[in-house]
Design an enzyme around this catalytic site. Sequence first.
Site, PDB file in Angstrom:
ATOM      1  N   GLY A 136     -29.713  21.525  -3.630  1.00 31.28           N
ATOM      2  CA  GLY A 136     -29.861  22.961  -3.825  1.00 31.28           C
ATOM      3  C   GLY A 136     -28.992  23.784  -2.917  1.00 31.28           C
ATOM      4  O   GLY A 136     -28.665  24.938  -3.220  1.00 31.28           O
ATOM      5  N   GLU A 159     -29.177  13.365  -5.449  1.00 32.46           N
ATOM      6  CA  GLU A 159     -30.400  13.339  -6.252  1.00 32.46           C
ATOM      7  C   GLU A 159     -30.810  11.951  -6.734  1.00 32.46           C
ATOM      8  O   GLU A 159     -32.010  11.652  -6.842  1.00 32.46           O
ATOM      9  CB  GLU A 159     -30.256  14.293  -7.450  1.00 32.46           C
ATOM     10  CG  GLU A 159     -30.338  15.763  -7.106  1.00 32.46           C
ATOM     11  CD  GLU A 159     -29.073  16.317  -6.497  1.00 32.46           C
ATOM     12  OE1 GLU A 159     -29.087  17.464  -6.018  1.00 32.46           O
ATOM     13  OE2 GLU A 159     -28.035  15.611  -6.498  1.00 32.46           O
ATOM     14  N   ASP A 167     -28.435  18.404 -10.229  1.00 31.80           N
ATOM     15  CA  ASP A 167     -28.832  19.614 -10.942  1.00 31.80           C
ATOM     16  C   ASP A 167     -28.189  20.819 -10.263  1.00 31.80           C
ATOM     17  O   ASP A 167     -27.097  20.704  -9.735  1.00 31.80           O
ATOM     18  CB  ASP A 167     -30.362  19.718 -11.027  1.00 31.80           C
ATOM     19  CG  ASP A 167     -31.025  19.966  -9.680  1.00 31.80           C
ATOM     20  OD1 ASP A 167     -30.464  19.561  -8.643  1.00 31.80           O
ATOM     21  OD2 ASP A 167     -32.127  20.568  -9.660  1.00 31.80           O
TER      22      ASP A 167
END
Length: 368
Positions: A136, A159, A167
């Site tokens: 993130g 991830e 993502d």
Amino acid sequence: MGRETYTGDVAFEVRGHLGMITLNRPKALNALTQLMCESILIQLQDWAEDPTVAQVLIRGAGDRGLCSGGDISSVYRDMLEHQPRDGGGLLPESTPSYAAAMPAEEFFAVEYRMNLTIAEYPKPYIALMDGVVLGGGVGVSAHGSHRVVTERSRVGMPETTIGFSPDVGGTYLLPRSPGNTGLHLGLSGIHLTAADAIFTGLADTFVPSEALEELTQQLTEHPVDEVLPRYAKHPGDSAVEQDAEWIDAAYSAGTVEEILVELEQHSSSYPGAQQAAAALRAKSPTMLKVALEAIRRGAQLSLSGALAQEYTIAIHALRSHDFREGIRAQVIDKDRTPRWNPGQPETVDEDLVAHYFTPVPGKLLSLE
């Protein structure tokens, strides 16, 4: 004097003509919560309409990094409440777990809307990618218009280590890296230096960390395109660029199993290939296959399309064994010994991989 608008887990301030966002959870390495993402999204929208704010900067509190990613401990607690602790693969869509709303679903939705807002921001968006910038953290920085790395930067999309897939728009960014380097980053989860991040397209400019405070002060008074070149230095050599030949060859293979064979064949000549093979062997076999497919599909998608695809994957991952188990092993119990199910790439059913890309009615990401 600055104009402070909110201080908490994220702080906002206007200094001169610069809107400043400070991720303010240094003890948690500035991991993102849903409230932080919501606050950033609202503030960015306000500043976009504020004529006194000419440009925006994001930085992390403390001296360890910009952001270590999302607050996955809360995601783990959410999964425990909505799924059984045994079994593998995915829960059927007919189970109450799929029908029920999970708070983590809204976290991902808000985070992804924030990522798109950053990418489409009408004013310069400057990210100080100093220290750790993972997951993130890449989402709040690499979509910006001016991405600054330092000698302390460690940038990555790890991830698959926790049984998830890249993502925050990673499946849009990674296939646009040179050659197959994006596949290497997304599957292996390696940490990049400043030079690597610039080579792979996740950053733009190297500035020594000691100059960041002065750079920030100058940005309160002058446009970034005028200021930043004065502080830019050469980042040095990129190890990823030097390894590009074997990376391109190995990741040209069609499947995860074939990539592993190629990496192991290159191991005698390239230590990095041996390390990559070992890294992939430790990841979730299912999510390696999902990530490979997602990144390849992302080459043909817009950022909004990639984010929508990532949201569908996340909806399924929240009901999966491997995502829960990966967080447990890496973050909760920290035993670093995840028990993946299935345990080998060869035993992952292709129908299971395809299922991750199947939209769930009522659980689609709207980016309008």
